[in-house]
Motif scaffolding. Structure first.
Motif, PDB file in Angstrom:
ATOM      1  N   LYS A 455       0.815  -1.228   0.000  1.00  0.00           N
ATOM      2  CA  LYS A 455       0.000   0.000   0.000  1.00  0.00           C
ATOM      3  C   LYS A 455       0.845   1.274   0.000  1.00  0.00           C
ATOM      4  O   LYS A 455       0.327   2.376   0.185  1.00  0.00           O
ATOM      5  N   SER A 456       2.174   1.103  -0.148  1.00  0.00           N
ATOM      6  CA  SER A 456       3.023   2.297  -0.208  1.00  0.00           C
ATOM      7  C   SER A 456       3.225   2.769  -1.638  1.00  0.00           C
ATOM      8  O   SER A 456       3.878   3.788  -1.857  1.00  0.00           O
ATOM      9  N   MET A 457       2.684   2.054  -2.619  1.00  0.00           N
ATOM     10  CA  MET A 457       2.914   2.459  -4.004  1.00  0.00           C
ATOM     11  C   MET A 457       1.826   1.899  -4.922  1.00  0.00           C
ATOM     12  O   MET A 457       1.503   0.722  -4.843  1.00  0.00           O
ATOM     13  N   PHE A 458       1.282   2.757  -5.758  1.00  0.00           N
ATOM     14  CA  PHE A 458       0.297   2.338  -6.757  1.00  0.00           C
ATOM     15  C   PHE A 458       0.878   2.718  -8.115  1.00  0.00           C
ATOM     16  O   PHE A 458       1.140   3.895  -8.365  1.00  0.00           O
ATOM     17  N   GLY A 459       1.080   1.736  -8.960  1.00  0.00           N
ATOM     18  CA  GLY A 459       1.710   1.995 -10.255  1.00  0.00           C
ATOM     19  C   GLY A 459       2.867   1.037 -10.407  1.00  0.00           C
ATOM     20  O   GLY A 459       3.060   0.149  -9.576  1.00  0.00           O
ATOM     21  N   ASP A 460       3.636   1.193 -11.457  1.00  0.00           N
ATOM     22  CA  ASP A 460       4.735   0.245 -11.627  1.00  0.00           C
ATOM     23  C   ASP A 460       6.113   0.883 -11.695  1.00  0.00           C
ATOM     24  O   ASP A 460       7.068   0.301 -11.212  1.00  0.00           O
ATOM     25  N   LEU A 461       6.229   2.069 -12.257  1.00  0.00           N
ATOM     26  CA  LEU A 461       7.572   2.655 -12.360  1.00  0.00           C
ATOM     27  C   LEU A 461       7.858   3.530 -11.147  1.00  0.00           C
ATOM     28  O   LEU A 461       7.019   4.315 -10.711  1.00  0.00           O
ATOM     29  N   ASN A 462       9.081   3.403 -10.625  1.00  0.00           N
ATOM     30  CA  ASN A 462       9.492   4.151  -9.434  1.00  0.00           C
ATOM     31  C   ASN A 462       9.891   5.588  -9.756  1.00  0.00           C
ATOM     32  O   ASN A 462       9.944   5.978 -10.919  1.00  0.00           O
ATOM     33  N   GLN A 463      10.249   6.319  -8.692  1.00  0.00           N
ATOM     34  CA  GLN A 463      10.757   7.677  -8.877  1.00  0.00           C
ATOM     35  C   GLN A 463      12.271   7.640  -9.115  1.00  0.00           C
ATOM     36  O   GLN A 463      12.958   6.760  -8.635  1.00  0.00           O
ATOM     37  N   HIS A 464      12.776   8.616  -9.726  1.00  0.00           N
ATOM     38  CA  HIS A 464      14.154   8.842 -10.177  1.00  0.00           C
ATOM     39  C   HIS A 464      14.859   7.573 -10.678  1.00  0.00           C
ATOM     40  O   HIS A 464      14.227   6.525 -10.861  1.00  0.00           O
ATOM     41  N   GLY A 465      16.165   7.686 -10.962  1.00  0.00           N
ATOM     42  CA  GLY A 465      16.845   6.553 -11.588  1.00  0.00           C
ATOM     43  C   GLY A 465      16.281   6.298 -12.985  1.00  0.00           C
ATOM     44  O   GLY A 465      15.508   7.101 -13.505  1.00  0.00           O
ATOM     45  N   PRO A 466      16.636   5.163 -13.571  1.00  0.00           N
ATOM     46  CA  PRO A 466      16.203   4.883 -14.948  1.00  0.00           C
ATOM     47  C   PRO A 466      14.681   4.883 -15.113  1.00  0.00           C
ATOM     48  O   PRO A 466      14.170   5.241 -16.170  1.00  0.00           O
ATOM     49  N   ASP A 467      13.941   4.487 -14.059  1.00  0.00           N
ATOM     50  CA  ASP A 467      12.473   4.447 -14.187  1.00  0.00           C
ATOM     51  C   ASP A 467      11.889   5.808 -14.534  1.00  0.00           C
ATOM     52  O   ASP A 467      10.863   5.894 -15.221  1.00  0.00           O
ATOM     53  N   ALA A 468      12.502   6.888 -14.029  1.00  0.00           N
ATOM     54  CA  ALA A 468      11.930   8.221 -14.267  1.00  0.00           C
ATOM     55  C   ALA A 468      11.921   8.535 -15.761  1.00  0.00           C
ATOM     56  O   ALA A 468      10.976   9.134 -16.276  1.00  0.00           O
ATOM     57  N   PHE A 469      12.974   8.120 -16.465  1.00  0.00           N
ATOM     58  CA  PHE A 469      13.031   8.391 -17.906  1.00  0.00           C
ATOM     59  C   PHE A 469      12.020   7.536 -18.669  1.00  0.00           C
ATOM     60  O   PHE A 469      11.567   7.919 -19.737  1.00  0.00           O
ATOM     61  N   LYS A 470      11.669   6.397 -18.093  1.00  0.00           N
ATOM     62  CA  LYS A 470      10.614   5.577 -18.715  1.00  0.00           C
ATOM     63  C   LYS A 470       9.252   6.198 -18.430  1.00  0.00           C
ATOM     64  O   LYS A 470       8.386   6.251 -19.305  1.00  0.00           O
ATOM     65  N   PHE A 471       9.076   6.654 -17.183  1.00  0.00           N
ATOM     66  CA  PHE A 471       7.750   7.189 -16.830  1.00  0.00           C
ATOM     67  C   PHE A 471       7.413   8.434 -17.657  1.00  0.00           C
ATOM     68  O   PHE A 471       6.269   8.627 -18.050  1.00  0.00           O
TER      69      PHE A 471
END
Ligand code: NAD
Length: 498
Positions: A455-471
């Motif tokens: 319940k600490s996260m809804f969605g799949d890509l995280n913040q910063h790092g490589p995921d941010a460029f995907k998001f």
């Protein structure tokens, strides 16, 4: 009294409707009036963002990165001013406020690598005379809604990658501490960001709902409490937006019998009470394994908790933490502390009734340390978001692991031990997004990603790092053939690689 409006199209725009009070939590005084935007103010910002974004996307990524480089210089130049404004509205100490800016700045530094991060993939000769390549393209107009507890870091975690990727971004900061986000947008424009690419629309649920329903906005980033994160995720998804929503936490730290107890106690004091416990990565539950470990831990911890200094950032004295953010937050925390006592937990240290001389109207709550907390108590199940640490005694390592695993939140966790095997097993099995081994607050650095589970996260890509460029981009894949020689006839079955 200062009136804070919005930042639209490169200038401060006074609001036209409802307002909210912005407090100085150390004194309890209202220090500014904040305009709460309506849907029509948002519409104007979106229109401007949509007009400005295509030229920004066409600006080559290295030039976009240079704006961020300059922004880093300006953040360093104004670090003192930013930290002071942040402490004045949030209440955290000046060094902690500077850390808030710094952890955002580090993500800006990471985003300066945008030309590299945005490189696509290429396959030469995927078929006869056929090349295949992918590119990452900006989404368009994007938006983010941020919490009060990191008013510099979390906005930067969102807008730095968004604009590095060529998007326009509309920020809706917390209404509790809006000044630093307004300072950040001005600094970015001073660094050369074209107007309209980053705008700030202040407000509450009314403007958040308008963001969620706006057909031009392509993505929503949210950080805040879990019920609101779930709501934002559902409503943004229902209107076809990409969403990443980060929620609340209840972070457990497991202390094994072989841990260095002084080290563990020091770690717990910083991670439990720093920023008055108003961190999503705060440790709020200590889980010593075995009664003997628990007794040793409590004896090491109690004097350190009792010695904590609480006061206003501006006193010039060496304070460990400041007030909580609002009178309502204070009441909620005090209510939960009382519920812990009523439920039979032992208050080993009870600072709940403390007041700071000369600041009697400030929203201060002293440190509280509970022992013998059990799984059914509200102080264990709920996120308190205050300077309260609960000790839940586990009999075995498996029991301790089970506590972290069974809790509905899964943001961060830590294990303190000298046993590499136990640490390795814990890191592998625990269903929590960020794990510390002898590190109490395992916030990943800018080039890794940040995000919880459950319940600490809804969605799949995280913040910063490589995921941010995907998001903040969509992938387009091109299959290109340049025929030569004699043309073949039509092909009616699906092409496959034989
Ligand atoms: P909050 O949920 O009250 O507010 C967050 C944002 O949502 C604010 O901008 C606010 O204006 C908006 N909002 C509030 N109520 C709303 C509603 N009914 N409809 C639409 N929008 C609404 O959170 P907060 O008190 O500002 O921040 C503390 C919370 O944030 C804690 O739960 C903490 O754990 C969490 N947090 C999580 C992370 C993480 O990365 N997981 C990081 C920091 C904070």
């Amino acid at each position: 009294m200062e009136n804070i409006g919005h930042w639209i199209d490169g200038s401060h725009v006074a609001g036209s409707g409802r307002t909210a009070d912005v407090f100085n939590p150390a004194t309890g005084e209202v220090q500014a009036k904040l305009s709460l935007a309506s849907a029509s103010e948002l519409d104007r910002a979106v229109e401007i963002a949509a007009a400005a974004q295509p030229a920004w996307e066409k600006t080559n990524p290295q030039r976009r990165a240079r704006v961020l480089m300059k922004f880093v210089d300006l953040l360093n130049r104004d670090m003192g001013k930013l930290a002071e404004a942040l402490s004045r509205e949030h209440g955290k100490t000046l060094p902690d406020a500077a850390g808030d800016v710094q952890r955002g700045l580090e993500v800006v530094e990471f985003c300066i690598g945008a030309p590299h991060h945005l490189k696509g993939e290429f396959t030469d000769s995927a078929g006869p005379g056929i090349d295949m390549y992918s590119m990452r393209q900006a989404l368009g107009v994007t938006a983010g809604i941020t919490p009060f507890n990191f008013p510099a870091m979390i906005p930067m975690w969102m807008f730095a990658p968004a604009i590095a990727c060529g998007n326009a971004f509309i920020l809706k900061p917390s209404e509790r501490d809006p000044s630093v986000p307004m300072m950040l947008v001005k600094l970015l424009e001073e660094a050369g960001l074209p107007k309209g690419i980053l705008q700030v629309v202040n407000g509450d649920k009314e403007v958040v709902d308008a963001i969620l329903d706006h057909p031009v906005i392509q993505s929503v980033g949210f950080v805040g409490s879990t019920p609101i994160a779930a709501y934002i995720y559902e409503r943004a998804s229902a209107t076809g937006k990409r969403a990443q929503c980060f929620g609340g936490a209840k972070n457990h730290m497991i202390i094994m019998p072989d841990a260095d107890m002084e080290q563990a106690a020091d770690a717990l004091v910083g991670a439990g009470y720093g920023a008055a416990g108003e961190r999503c990565m705060a440790i709020s539950v200590a889980v010593p394994v075995g009664d003997e470990t628990a007794d040793r831990l409590i004896s090491a911890l109690a004097p350190k908790v009792e010695a904590l200094k609480v006061g206003p950032y501006s006193s010039g004295k060496d304070v460990d933490f400041g007030p909580v953010v609002t009178a309502a937050a204070k009441q909620n925390i005090l209510g939960l502390i009382q519920s812990g006592k009523d439920a039979g937990a032992t208050a080993v240290v009870d600072g709940s009734q403390m007041s700071v001389q000369g600041y009697e109207d400030g929203f201060f709550v002293g440190p509280v340390l509970f022992d013998h907390v059990t799984k059914d108590m509200d102080i264990y199940t709920k996120e308190i978001f205050g300077p309260v640490l609960s000790c839940v005694r586990a009999q075995t390592y498996e029991d301790a692991l089970g506590l972290a695993m069974d809790h509905e939140y899964g943001n961060g966790t830590a294990i303190f031990t000298r046993d590499g095997d136990a640490a390795r097993d814990f890191a592998k099995r625990v269903n929590v997004g960020m794990v510390g081994v002898n590190v109490p607050i395992p916030v990943p650095l800018a080039y890794h990603t940040f995000g919880g589970w459950k319940k600490s996260m809804f969605g799949d890509l995280n913040q910063h790092g490589p995921d941010a460029f995907k998001f903040y981009t969509r992938t387009k894949t091109v299959t290109a053939r340049w025929p030569s020689g004699i043309k073949e006839g039509g092909e009616f079955s699906i092409p496959v690689m034989e």
